[in-house]
Design a protein around this motif. Structure first.
Motif, PDB file in Angstrom:
ATOM      1  N   HIS A  11      32.526  51.332 -18.636  1.00  0.00           N
ATOM      2  CA  HIS A  11      32.254  50.584 -17.111  1.00  0.00           C
ATOM      3  C   HIS A  11      32.670  51.705 -15.924  1.00  0.00           C
ATOM      4  O   HIS A  11      32.136  51.588 -15.102  1.00  0.00           O
ATOM      5  CB  HIS A  11      33.259  49.482 -16.849  1.00  0.00           C
ATOM      6  CG  HIS A  11      33.192  48.245 -17.986  1.00  0.00           C
ATOM      7  ND1 HIS A  11      32.370  47.574 -18.000  1.00  0.00           N
ATOM      8  CD2 HIS A  11      34.080  47.922 -18.747  1.00  0.00           C
ATOM      9  CE1 HIS A  11      32.134  46.694 -18.949  1.00  0.00           C
ATOM     10  NE2 HIS A  11      33.345  46.849 -19.494  1.00  0.00           N
ATOM     11  N   LYS A  13      31.774  54.746 -13.923  1.00  0.00           N
ATOM     12  CA  LYS A  13      30.624  55.508 -13.468  1.00  0.00           C
ATOM     13  C   LYS A  13      31.059  57.266 -13.252  1.00  0.00           C
ATOM     14  O   LYS A  13      32.043  57.389 -12.816  1.00  0.00           O
ATOM     15  CB  LYS A  13      30.133  55.093 -12.108  1.00  0.00           C
ATOM     16  CG  LYS A  13      29.461  53.623 -12.157  1.00  0.00           C
ATOM     17  CD  LYS A  13      29.263  53.118 -11.120  1.00  0.00           C
ATOM     18  CE  LYS A  13      28.972  51.624 -10.885  1.00  0.00           C
ATOM     19  NZ  LYS A  13      28.815  50.903  -9.577  1.00  0.00           N
ATOM     20  N   TYR A  14      30.003  57.890 -13.636  1.00  0.00           N
ATOM     21  CA  TYR A  14      30.273  59.334 -13.644  1.00  0.00           C
ATOM     22  C   TYR A  14      29.280  60.122 -12.838  1.00  0.00           C
ATOM     23  O   TYR A  14      28.254  59.570 -12.810  1.00  0.00           O
ATOM     24  CB  TYR A  14      30.230  60.139 -15.207  1.00  0.00           C
ATOM     25  CG  TYR A  14      31.473  59.309 -15.804  1.00  0.00           C
ATOM     26  CD1 TYR A  14      32.689  59.868 -16.026  1.00  0.00           C
ATOM     27  CD2 TYR A  14      31.025  58.091 -16.543  1.00  0.00           C
ATOM     28  CE1 TYR A  14      33.686  59.340 -16.857  1.00  0.00           C
ATOM     29  CE2 TYR A  14      32.126  57.468 -17.420  1.00  0.00           C
ATOM     30  CZ  TYR A  14      33.514  58.086 -17.446  1.00  0.00           C
ATOM     31  OH  TYR A  14      34.460  57.540 -18.355  1.00  0.00           O
ATOM     32  N   ARG A  15      29.659  61.143 -12.103  1.00  0.00           N
ATOM     33  CA  ARG A  15      28.803  61.947 -11.312  1.00  0.00           C
ATOM     34  C   ARG A  15      28.926  63.445 -11.842  1.00  0.00           C
ATOM     35  O   ARG A  15      29.977  64.092 -12.076  1.00  0.00           O
ATOM     36  CB  ARG A  15      29.283  61.815  -9.748  1.00  0.00           C
ATOM     37  CG  ARG A  15      28.833  60.547  -9.214  1.00  0.00           C
ATOM     38  CD  ARG A  15      29.085  60.535  -7.723  1.00  0.00           C
ATOM     39  NE  ARG A  15      28.963  59.156  -7.285  1.00  0.00           N
ATOM     40  CZ  ARG A  15      28.998  58.942  -5.886  1.00  0.00           C
ATOM     41  NH1 ARG A  15      29.230  59.936  -5.028  1.00  0.00           N
ATOM     42  NH2 ARG A  15      29.084  57.715  -5.320  1.00  0.00           N
ATOM     43  N   GLU A  26      34.000  58.649 -11.322  1.00  0.00           N
ATOM     44  CA  GLU A  26      33.943  58.823  -9.535  1.00  0.00           C
ATOM     45  C   GLU A  26      35.308  58.411  -9.061  1.00  0.00           C
ATOM     46  O   GLU A  26      35.478  58.736  -7.920  1.00  0.00           O
ATOM     47  CB  GLU A  26      32.885  57.110  -9.279  1.00  0.00           C
ATOM     48  CG  GLU A  26      31.474  57.557  -9.447  1.00  0.00           C
ATOM     49  CD  GLU A  26      30.642  56.580  -8.919  1.00  0.00           C
ATOM     50  OE1 GLU A  26      31.168  55.937  -8.440  1.00  0.00           O
ATOM     51  OE2 GLU A  26      29.482  56.932  -9.018  1.00  0.00           O
ATOM     52  N   LEU A 311      34.390  50.575  -7.360  1.00  0.00           N
ATOM     53  CA  LEU A 311      33.100  51.129  -7.888  1.00  0.00           C
ATOM     54  C   LEU A 311      32.246  49.600  -8.010  1.00  0.00           C
ATOM     55  O   LEU A 311      30.875  50.089  -8.138  1.00  0.00           O
ATOM     56  CB  LEU A 311      33.486  51.770  -9.210  1.00  0.00           C
ATOM     57  CG  LEU A 311      34.240  52.877  -8.921  1.00  0.00           C
ATOM     58  CD1 LEU A 311      34.507  53.574 -10.512  1.00  0.00           C
ATOM     59  CD2 LEU A 311      33.763  53.795  -8.165  1.00  0.00           C
TER      60      LEU A 311
END
Length: 335
Positions: A11, A13-15, A26, A311
């Motif tokens: 679940h 989120k990665y940047r 994030e 998020l």
């Protein structure tokens, strides 16, 4: 024995950090506060482990975190790493920094090679690590040549004590020079860590553009303005709270009468979006494409979980962003 949640990456989120191979969550967890002497180690452990179970892989420290017992945050993190997280070391992205006053005498502050190298060695010992994933210079040094400071960072990578290096609290022109020197040294600047929130937007005036152009990521601290952009001050400053004490960052820097009015207006807008004020503030920082991650502090697992729900919030409509700008601008005019 602790076993990490199997669905921990489902679940979050990665940047990507700039033009690097590194992906960061994030939302990252900073240990600036709450991980020194403020609470029992077991409570700290629960927060750290819950963070990892929620997909937070990045834990941000510095040599002086844990004040007034400087270095205590690294010590406590090292204990939890040894007892629970060591089997997952390859899945963690751990950072530390040096640049503020730490040791007495002439070798415990600013940006000399002597200070930075000694500080990293001491940080590794406190955490029980062979290397950190990123080491930052914590603030610009007006007196030490930038070539010396950046040269020390580059040598940390060559020595295998840091996989990457970065800078913190550098303004646009300072960051551009530092990034250029690091590139010449063959050790790109992975991240710049500025203070960025609704009340402090200076990094929009050139810094974010420099980082985007140079391929350096941006990880923002104090996105909640030290707690000002949460629900705890909607009815004023509680007596006996940290903000009520003189010379605190949150009380002296953010909670002016004008800002308290802004906070209430922003909270109304957050409700319209189905968010808490804290979630709104985090979503607002993450709206920028240049931002890789936001650093949050957490005094409880419940607070951690509430912040991460930012998020799941809706994308900002242009009208909402304009309304936020209007709230901030109109209140500034009144003040």
């Amino acid at each position: 024995m602790y076993e990490a949640a199997e669905n921990r990456y489902d679940h979050m989120k990665y940047r990507r950090a700039g033009r690097s191979g590194v992906l960061l969550p994030e939302v990252s967890l900073g240990l600036w506060q709450n991980f020194g002497l403020e609470k029992p180690l077991e409570e700290q452990r629960q927060i750290l482990l819950r963070a990892f179970d929620l997909g937070i892989t990045h834990f941000d420290l510095a040599n002086n975190y844990g004040a007034p017992a400087r270095g205590k945050a690294e010590e406590n993190f090292g204990k939890v790493l040894a007892s629970d997280l060591k089997p997952y070391r390859e899945q963690l992205f751990i950072s530390t920094k040096a640049g503020y006053d730490f040791w007495p005498g002439p070798y415990g502050n600013w940006g000399s090679r002597k200070y930075l190298m000694s500080s990293l060695d001491a940080s590794l010992k406190r955490m029980g690590l062979d290397y950190v994933d990123i080491f930052y210079h914590h603030r610009p040094d007006p007196d030490t040549p930038l070539e010396e400071t950046m040269g020390a960072l580059s040598d940390m990578v060559r020595q295998g004590k840091a996989l990457y290096v970065g800078i913190s609290n550098y303004q646009a022109d300072e960051a551009e020079r530092a990034i250029g020197i690091l590139k010449e040294n063959g050790t790109p600047c992975l991240l710049n860590q500025p203070r960025y929130n609704m009340f402090e937007r200076w990094c929009e005036n050139g810094l974010l553009q420099v980082l985007d152009r140079e391929g350096t990521g941006c990880i923002c601290y104090s996105p909640l303005a030290q707690g000002a952009l949460t629900g705890r001050y909607l009815n004023g400053i509680p007596e006996g709270s940290r903000a009520s004490r003189a010379n605190t960052t949150v009380g002296g820097r953010y909670l002016t009468p004008g800002n308290l009015e802004k906070i209430r207006a922003l909270n109304d807008l957050a409700k319209e979006r189905g968010q808490s004020l804290a979630q709104l503030a985090l979503s607002w920082v993450l709206r920028r494409k240049e931002v890789t991650s936001v650093l949050i502090g957490a005094s409880s697992t419940a607070q951690l979980e509430d912040n991460i729900r930012a998020l799941d919030g809706p994308v900002f409509a242009e009208e909402e962003l304009a309304a936020i700008d209007s709230i901030l601008a109109s209140m500034e005019q009144q003040g």
